[in-house]
Design a protein around this motif. Structure first.
Motif, short mmCIF file in Angstrom:
data_model
loop_
_atom_site.label_atom_id
_atom_site.label_comp_id
_atom_site.label_asym_id
_atom_site.label_seq_id
_atom_site.Cartn_x
_atom_site.Cartn_y
_atom_site.Cartn_z
N UNK A 214 41.82 63.56 -8.14
CA UNK A 214 40.77 63.31 -9.78
C UNK A 214 39.63 64.14 -9.03
N UNK A 215 38.97 63.67 -8.52
CA UNK A 215 37.30 64.61 -7.87
C UNK A 215 37.65 66.38 -7.07
N UNK A 216 38.62 66.40 -6.54
CA UNK A 216 38.87 67.63 -6.30
C UNK A 216 40.00 68.82 -7.22
N UNK A 217 40.55 67.89 -8.23
CA UNK A 217 41.22 68.26 -9.00
C UNK A 217 39.63 68.88 -10.53
N UNK A 218 39.09 67.39 -10.00
CA UNK A 218 38.14 68.51 -11.27
C UNK A 218 36.96 69.25 -10.92
N UNK A 219 36.83 69.21 -9.10
CA UNK A 219 36.00 70.72 -8.72
C UNK A 219 36.30 72.04 -9.09
N UNK A 220 37.97 71.58 -8.72
CA UNK A 220 38.68 72.84 -9.19
C UNK A 220 38.81 73.31 -10.63
N UNK A 221 38.98 72.42 -11.14
CA UNK A 221 38.56 73.27 -12.97
C UNK A 221 37.52 73.22 -12.97
N UNK A 222 36.53 73.23 -12.83
CA UNK A 222 35.27 73.99 -13.02
C UNK A 222 34.80 75.03 -12.43
N UNK A 223 35.76 75.53 -11.33
CA UNK A 223 35.16 76.94 -10.45
C UNK A 223 35.69 77.51 -11.64
N UNK A 225 36.65 77.00 -14.79
CA UNK A 225 35.53 77.86 -16.18
C UNK A 225 34.61 78.51 -15.37
N UNK A 226 33.48 78.02 -14.69
CA UNK A 226 32.73 78.96 -13.99
C UNK A 226 33.01 80.23 -14.07
N UNK A 232 33.48 86.26 -19.31
CA UNK A 232 33.39 86.17 -20.45
C UNK A 232 32.72 86.16 -21.09
N UNK A 233 31.24 85.95 -20.75
CA UNK A 233 30.33 85.27 -21.55
C UNK A 233 29.88 85.42 -22.97
N UNK A 245 31.36 73.40 -23.91
CA UNK A 245 31.09 72.50 -23.72
C UNK A 245 32.50 71.02 -23.24
N UNK A 246 33.23 71.26 -22.62
CA UNK A 246 34.62 70.90 -21.75
C UNK A 246 34.04 70.97 -20.34
N UNK A 247 32.89 72.07 -20.02
CA UNK A 247 32.65 72.06 -18.48
C UNK A 247 31.50 71.16 -18.46
N UNK A 248 30.30 71.05 -19.97
CA UNK A 248 29.83 69.70 -19.58
C UNK A 248 30.45 68.80 -19.41
N UNK A 249 31.09 68.12 -20.53
CA UNK A 249 32.07 66.94 -20.35
C UNK A 249 32.68 66.51 -18.47
N UNK A 250 33.26 67.47 -18.15
CA UNK A 250 33.74 67.53 -16.78
C UNK A 250 32.62 67.84 -15.37
N UNK A 251 31.73 68.63 -15.57
CA UNK A 251 30.35 67.82 -15.02
C UNK A 251 29.98 65.92 -14.96
N UNK A 252 29.66 65.70 -16.12
CA UNK A 252 29.71 64.70 -16.09
C UNK A 252 30.66 63.44 -15.21
#
Length: 344
Positions: A214-223, A225-226, A232-233, A245-252
């Motif tokens: 789950x930690x590896x999946x979260x880090x990969x997903x955050x990459x 998103x960033x 595309x900002x 918003x999703x990235x902030x929640x994912x970072x926590x």
């Protein structure tokens, strides 16, 4: 009037659901099912929005499909590991006691002249005692459950001191009664609301692997998103708001998962449980043990081996260490001890 109408409508819907799915009648199972469905939906939202918004990722997938395939493979493996952990047994004392009793009954029924070991329906289920002669469900020596448990405590210990007041069964060392599951669990770590079951001897390894995945999946997903926000900002502001918003929640969540992974890795290396670490002064067999002594540790290498190579059909009981063993663990390491791999 409106509130009463809503309540009657809700009760009617629940009754219909209970008729179709009888498992929903139990509030505990219903909450577990809702939690698991919410976790699956959360994973679908993060992955779905990523592939829905990020056109660059779609183009990259067409050129390098292996990269996205690895991400999706990790995504599926994480969910599979979650459900395997949630559906696994943490190692209940009542199951181990039944295995021992079944072995004893089968041993008594076996013909005395037969040279073959007695077999039973639980023939594949073993009961091993660390630091002593292991007993198994096909063994030749029938030992009662009470005597098996008493041999793991210091001489003179009363049966009342290790008998559960709720289950009324003799508890081996490192066992605790879980009030949520209403059962005694071997090497009780904690009751995980996230998983919906206890974490104990039978599923601690699976729980650690789930946290790791789950930690590896979260880090990969955050990459992902960033990377999307960097490219595309300035295109569509409402997409950026959703992604931020999703990235902030994912970072926590990632911070929490990383801390949890490091904490349980420390427990594995020292052969401890969360319950023993948090309630050390309240546990009777740990009150006289110094803070920097890990009474059940057998060295880092053996702790890792026992944790990773644990078989789910084996119940392992660890007797309480003797004063001589505690004194040996308290002795500081010397250079000669390091050369002899005493710390391992």
């Amino acid at each position: 009037m409106v509130a009463g109408l809503c309540r009657s409508l809700r009760d009617g819907v629940l009754d219909r659901c209970v008729d179709v799915f009888p498992c929903l009648a139990d509030p505990a199972r219903r909450s577990n099912l809702v939690l698991r469905a919410a976790l699956v939906v959360l994973h679908l939202i993060y992955a779905g929005i990523l592939f829905l918004f990020d056109d660059d990722l779609i183009e990259k997938t067409k050129k390098e499909p292996w990269y996205t395939a690895l991400y999706l493979l990790l995504w599926i493996a994480t969910l599979v590991q979650y459900f395997l952990t949630a559906g696994s047994s943490p190692g209940y004392v009542i199951d181990a006691m039944r295995a021992v009793n079944q072995r004893n009954v089968t041993y008594r029924k076996a013909p005395l002249a037969s040279k073959q070991p007695a077999s039973s329906k639980n023939g594949s289920l073993l009961v091993a005692v660390e630091g002593g002669s292991g007993t198994n469900s096909q063994g030749s020596n029938a030992t009662s459950w009470a005597k098996l448990v008493m041999d793991m405590y210091p001489p003179g210990t009363s049966v009342r001191n290790f008998t559960c007041s709720y289950c009324h069964v003799e508890q081996p060392p490192r066992t605790k009664h879980c009030h949520d599951c209403d059962r005694c669990v071997l090497q009780f770590d904690h009751h995980c609301v996230w998983i919906g079951t206890c974490i104990g001897q039978g599923n601690h390894c699976r729980f650690w692997w789930y946290i790791c995945e789950e930690t590896a999946l979260g880090l990969w997903t955050a990459i992902f998103y960033v990377t999307y926000l960097q490219a595309n900002i300035t295109r569509a502001w409402w997409k950026d708001v959703i992604m931020i918003v999703l990235l902030i929640f994912l970072s926590i969540l990632i911070i929490f998962l990383l801390l949890l992974l490091l904490f349980h890795s420390y427990l594995v290396l020292t052969n401890q449980t969360t319950y023993e670490l948090v309630r050390r002064r309240r546990i009777s067999y740990l009150r006289g043990v110094p803070e920097r002594v890990y009474p059940f540790s057998k060295g880092v290498c053996r702790n890792l081996y026992n944790f990773c190579c644990f078989r789910t059909n084996i119940y392992t009981f660890e007797p309480l260490p003797t004063p001589l063993e505690l004194e040996e663990k308290l002795r500081p390491y010397t250079f000669l001890d390091v050369l002899k791999c005493r710390c391992c």
